[in-house]
Design a protein around this motif. Structure first.
Motif, PDB file in Angstrom:
ATOM      1  N   ALA A 190       0.738  -1.165  -0.157  1.00 52.67           N
ATOM      2  CA  ALA A 190       0.041   0.050  -0.080  1.00 52.67           C
ATOM      3  C   ALA A 190       0.951   1.286   0.074  1.00 52.67           C
ATOM      4  O   ALA A 190       0.958   2.036   0.988  1.00 52.67           O
ATOM      5  CB  ALA A 190      -1.001  -0.144   1.173  1.00 52.67           C
ATOM      6  N   PRO A 191       1.377   1.487  -1.194  1.00 50.27           N
ATOM      7  CA  PRO A 191       2.565   2.710  -1.267  1.00 50.27           C
ATOM      8  C   PRO A 191       1.600   4.125  -1.339  1.00 50.27           C
ATOM      9  O   PRO A 191       0.535   4.014  -1.669  1.00 50.27           O
ATOM     10  CB  PRO A 191       3.216   2.319  -2.658  1.00 50.27           C
ATOM     11  CG  PRO A 191       2.002   1.922  -3.201  1.00 50.27           C
ATOM     12  CD  PRO A 191       1.509   0.794  -2.466  1.00 50.27           C
ATOM     13  N   GLY A 192       2.411   5.077  -0.743  1.00 55.27           N
ATOM     14  CA  GLY A 192       1.770   6.334  -0.615  1.00 55.27           C
ATOM     15  C   GLY A 192       2.843   7.267  -1.397  1.00 55.27           C
ATOM     16  O   GLY A 192       4.083   7.529  -0.863  1.00 55.27           O
ATOM     17  N   GLN A 193       2.515   8.085  -2.448  1.00 53.81           N
ATOM     18  CA  GLN A 193       3.287   8.923  -3.166  1.00 53.81           C
ATOM     19  C   GLN A 193       4.610   8.460  -3.514  1.00 53.81           C
ATOM     20  O   GLN A 193       5.676   9.115  -3.490  1.00 53.81           O
ATOM     21  CB  GLN A 193       3.297  10.173  -2.392  1.00 53.81           C
ATOM     22  CG  GLN A 193       2.255  10.894  -1.956  1.00 53.81           C
ATOM     23  CD  GLN A 193       1.601  12.004  -2.807  1.00 53.81           C
ATOM     24  OE1 GLN A 193       2.536  12.475  -3.746  1.00 53.81           O
ATOM     25  NE2 GLN A 193       0.435  11.875  -3.191  1.00 53.81           N
ATOM     26  N   TYR A 194       4.645   7.312  -3.924  1.00 60.86           N
ATOM     27  CA  TYR A 194       5.816   6.563  -4.432  1.00 60.86           C
ATOM     28  C   TYR A 194       6.414   7.232  -5.603  1.00 60.86           C
ATOM     29  O   TYR A 194       5.412   7.686  -6.745  1.00 60.86           O
ATOM     30  CB  TYR A 194       5.456   5.104  -4.771  1.00 60.86           C
ATOM     31  CG  TYR A 194       6.510   4.313  -5.531  1.00 60.86           C
ATOM     32  CD1 TYR A 194       7.940   4.042  -4.947  1.00 60.86           C
ATOM     33  CD2 TYR A 194       6.411   3.861  -6.845  1.00 60.86           C
ATOM     34  CE1 TYR A 194       8.781   3.429  -5.731  1.00 60.86           C
ATOM     35  CE2 TYR A 194       7.381   3.086  -7.488  1.00 60.86           C
ATOM     36  CZ  TYR A 194       8.419   2.694  -7.011  1.00 60.86           C
ATOM     37  OH  TYR A 194       9.525   2.088  -7.614  1.00 60.86           O
ATOM     38  N   GLY A 195       7.479   7.809  -5.696  1.00 58.91           N
ATOM     39  CA  GLY A 195       7.902   8.744  -6.792  1.00 58.91           C
ATOM     40  C   GLY A 195       8.020  10.136  -6.390  1.00 58.91           C
ATOM     41  O   GLY A 195       7.940  10.953  -7.229  1.00 58.91           O
ATOM     42  N   LEU A 196       7.878  10.461  -4.952  1.00 61.31           N
ATOM     43  CA  LEU A 196       7.865  11.609  -4.740  1.00 61.31           C
ATOM     44  C   LEU A 196       9.212  12.356  -5.076  1.00 61.31           C
ATOM     45  O   LEU A 196       9.330  13.606  -5.495  1.00 61.31           O
ATOM     46  CB  LEU A 196       7.454  11.693  -3.318  1.00 61.31           C
ATOM     47  CG  LEU A 196       7.711  12.887  -2.632  1.00 61.31           C
ATOM     48  CD1 LEU A 196       6.903  14.035  -2.925  1.00 61.31           C
ATOM     49  CD2 LEU A 196       7.743  12.808  -0.942  1.00 61.31           C
ATOM     50  N   ASP A 197      10.130  11.694  -4.980  1.00 63.41           N
ATOM     51  CA  ASP A 197      11.506  12.223  -5.396  1.00 63.41           C
ATOM     52  C   ASP A 197      12.430  11.003  -6.070  1.00 63.41           C
ATOM     53  O   ASP A 197      11.830   9.843  -5.581  1.00 63.41           O
ATOM     54  CB  ASP A 197      12.308  12.899  -4.337  1.00 63.41           C
ATOM     55  CG  ASP A 197      13.718  13.763  -4.675  1.00 63.41           C
ATOM     56  OD1 ASP A 197      13.462  14.102  -5.820  1.00 63.41           O
ATOM     57  OD2 ASP A 197      14.430  13.689  -3.961  1.00 63.41           O
ATOM     58  N   ILE A 198      13.129  11.193  -6.808  1.00 65.34           N
ATOM     59  CA  ILE A 198      13.970  10.207  -7.578  1.00 65.34           C
ATOM     60  C   ILE A 198      15.386  10.767  -7.744  1.00 65.34           C
ATOM     61  O   ILE A 198      15.764  11.725  -8.052  1.00 65.34           O
ATOM     62  CB  ILE A 198      13.292   9.656  -8.730  1.00 65.34           C
ATOM     63  CG1 ILE A 198      11.687   9.585  -8.774  1.00 65.34           C
ATOM     64  CG2 ILE A 198      14.264   8.404  -9.342  1.00 65.34           C
ATOM     65  CD1 ILE A 198      11.252   9.146 -10.060  1.00 65.34           C
ATOM     66  N   THR A 199      16.459   9.643  -7.741  1.00 67.70           N
ATOM     67  CA  THR A 199      17.735   9.773  -7.964  1.00 67.70           C
ATOM     68  C   THR A 199      18.227   8.483  -8.649  1.00 67.70           C
ATOM     69  O   THR A 199      17.758   7.434  -8.085  1.00 67.70           O
ATOM     70  CB  THR A 199      18.577  10.422  -6.783  1.00 67.70           C
ATOM     71  OG1 THR A 199      19.908  11.065  -7.385  1.00 67.70           O
ATOM     72  CG2 THR A 199      18.854   9.406  -5.788  1.00 67.70           C
ATOM     73  N   ALA A 200      19.179   8.993  -9.517  1.00 64.56           N
ATOM     74  CA  ALA A 200      19.862   7.558 -10.018  1.00 64.56           C
ATOM     75  C   ALA A 200      21.420   8.118 -10.228  1.00 64.56           C
ATOM     76  O   ALA A 200      21.620   9.204 -10.424  1.00 64.56           O
ATOM     77  CB  ALA A 200      19.336   7.230 -11.506  1.00 64.56           C
ATOM     78  N   LEU A 201      22.422   6.837 -10.315  1.00 62.21           N
ATOM     79  CA  LEU A 201      23.502   7.109 -10.298  1.00 62.21           C
ATOM     80  C   LEU A 201      24.251   5.800 -10.657  1.00 62.21           C
ATOM     81  O   LEU A 201      23.674   4.694 -10.381  1.00 62.21           O
ATOM     82  CB  LEU A 201      24.250   7.475  -8.893  1.00 62.21           C
ATOM     83  CG  LEU A 201      25.790   7.686  -9.038  1.00 62.21           C
ATOM     84  CD1 LEU A 201      26.237   8.790  -9.905  1.00 62.21           C
ATOM     85  CD2 LEU A 201      26.531   7.826  -7.536  1.00 62.21           C
ATOM     86  N   SER A 202      25.349   5.714 -11.852  1.00 61.05           N
ATOM     87  CA  SER A 202      25.771   4.622 -12.401  1.00 61.05           C
ATOM     88  C   SER A 202      27.326   4.994 -12.290  1.00 61.05           C
ATOM     89  O   SER A 202      27.806   5.707 -12.838  1.00 61.05           O
ATOM     90  CB  SER A 202      25.340   4.350 -13.782  1.00 61.05           C
ATOM     91  OG  SER A 202      26.200   3.123 -14.226  1.00 61.05           O
TER      92      SER A 202
END
Length: 464
Positions: A150-162
């Motif tokens: 039961a997620p809430g606001q999944y994707g409120l903030d995102i970061t990615a790094l390789s």
């Protein structure tokens, strides 16, 4: 048990709801079509799509030798062919974005959050989509599913790094219920190596990834929503209950500020202090914890930067919200990451016109020396400072003309009746310059609604 909560914000005289919330970072450029030029990302989470209010969009401006042009663009929504889902009212697709070459194929990929997306898991449960780069740009996408029931606001903030193959490529996602961490290898078909669900901290408002201990693997960091009785929320270099760092904030970013080979953790704490001398700083502050071979220890005291710090332009004034936007990037190409700070509520000739300050990284000496600022009152900057423009709502950086000099991107969500705007400051010989800066408004990139487009993103304004 500590209490935690968020507070509604105000923009242009209108009250903004605490939910749906907004992601906190500006869009980071990436070379999505492999032509050697990074492409700019202009999120527009309030954009209407096919009659669906605030369904959301992302505008990509293609980089070139001559820089960016509004005519050389692609607008992506959930109605775009190859993008999962469909545009629906208040999905706010593009509320959060992150850029990295996730599948290591030589093309940057764009990760997009829709935290207000309704899914079978519930209303406003949220969704995160990876748009895969190719020779034809961003033409297909797959979802990164959360393991939450039961997620809430999944994707409120995102970061990615390789930083390398396999587990050295990571994506971090914030949400009300938890932070979620994906590790590679990622595949164009939607596969990934592993996923970690972390629900043992208060709700997460901001996430960051950086090699804090020098092992070449991205380490997670986060800030929580505001906690009662203090400014900001908890900040973590190793997100887990009990691992709170000294100090607090609402937004985090990483970069090697002192050039020692370890990424450092930076947090923006724009709140006014709940109790003078206990936490926070009037007018807002930025905190820096330095990385080391052992990462960032919980008992490490951070370095504090305010507008009263020697060398920083302006002065700390109540309600400025210094630290209300944040990114860390080497703008002057000296091998030291610089701290870019948004102060969206800074009052200049007009109330809450906004300002952005760059604090250069330093291998020694005090942070603050050599700092400089931009506003719409700066000579050669297009437009004019107006009440509630909120210049500095979001900030990001990236080289879009391949001259080796990163451009600085500044969003102003209140510009033009909250349709928003993004300024691009070209990289100069020693730092970004106002000379030759460009202004992209919502209408200039084909988004013609009259209110609430918020080109560039809404940043932290949902909270401050």
């Amino acid at each position: 048990m500590r209490k935690w909560f968020v507070i509604a914000g105000v923009i242009g005289g209108a009250l903004l709801p605490a939910v749906p919330a907004a992601a906190v970072h500006g869009g980071v450029p990436g070379d999505f079509n492999g032509d050697g030029y990074k492409d700019a990302v202009l999120p527009a989470p309030g954009a209407n799509v096919s009659g669906k209010e605030a369904a959301g969009a992302v505008v990509v401006l293609y980089g070139s030798k001559s820089g960016l042009a509004a005519s050389h663009r692609k607008t992506i929504t959930q109605n775009t062919a190859g993008v999962p889902g469909a545009a629906e009212a208040y999905d706010r697709f593009g509320e959060a974005t992150a850029t990295a070459d996730l599948n290591r194929d030589g093309y940057a990929d764009l990760v997009v959050g829709s935290p207000a997306e309704d899914t079978p898991k519930g209303t406003d449960s949220g969704a995160v989509t990876v748009l895969w780069g190719s020779a034809d740009g961003l033409t297909s996408g797959t979802d990164l599913p959360t393991p939450a029931d039961a997620p809430g606001q999944y994707g409120l903030d995102i970061t990615a790094l390789s930083t390398g193959a396999g587990a050295k490529t990571r994506v971090a996602v914030a949400g009300w219920d938890a932070s979620v961490y994906f590790s590679g290898p990622f595949t164009r078909g939607g596969g990934f190596g592993s996923v970690t669900y972390n629900d043992n901290t208060p709700s997460t408002s901001s996430v960051a990834l950086g090699d804090l201990n020098g092992d070449k693997v991205p380490d997670p960091a986060s800030a929580t929503v505001r906690l009662s009785g203090r400014s900001g929320g908890d900040v973590y270099a190793n997100p887990a209950y009990g691992n709170e760092l000294q100090g607090n904030g609402l937004i985090v970013a990483t970069g090697d500020v002192d050039g020692d080979g370890y990424a450092d953790l930076v947090a923006g704490d724009p709140d006014e202090p709940e109790a003078a001398g206990v936490d926070g700083a009037s007018g807002g502050r930025v905190l820096v914890w330095y990385g080391s071979a052992t990462g960032v220890a919980t008992d490490t005291a951070p370095v504090q930067i305010t507008q009263n710090t020697a060398g920083v332009p302006g002065a700390s004034e109540k309600g400025d919200a210094f630290g209300g936007a944040l990114t860390v990037a080497d703008l002057n190409r000296d091998g030291l990451a610089d701290i870019v700070v948004g102060t969206p509520y800074e009052s200049l000739a007009k109330n809450r016109a906004g300002q952005v300050t760059v604090v250069p990284g330093r291998a020694s000496g005090s942070l603050g020396t050599g700092s400089y600022s931009f506003s719409q009152d700066t000579a050669s900057v297009p437009g004019a400072a107006e009440t509630d423009d909120l210049f500095g709502t979001t900030v990001s950086a990236g080289d879009v003309n391949k001259d080796g000099k990163p451009e600085l991107f500044v969003g102003a969500s209140g510009e033009n009746n909250a349709t928003g705007a993004v300024w691009v400051f070209p990289g100069g010989s020693s730092r970004p310059t106002a000379s030759g800066s460009k202004l992209f408004t919502a209408s200039s990139v084909g988004l013609t609604q009259q209110f609430g487009t918020t080109l560039g993103g809404l940043g932290l304004l949902w909270a401050i």
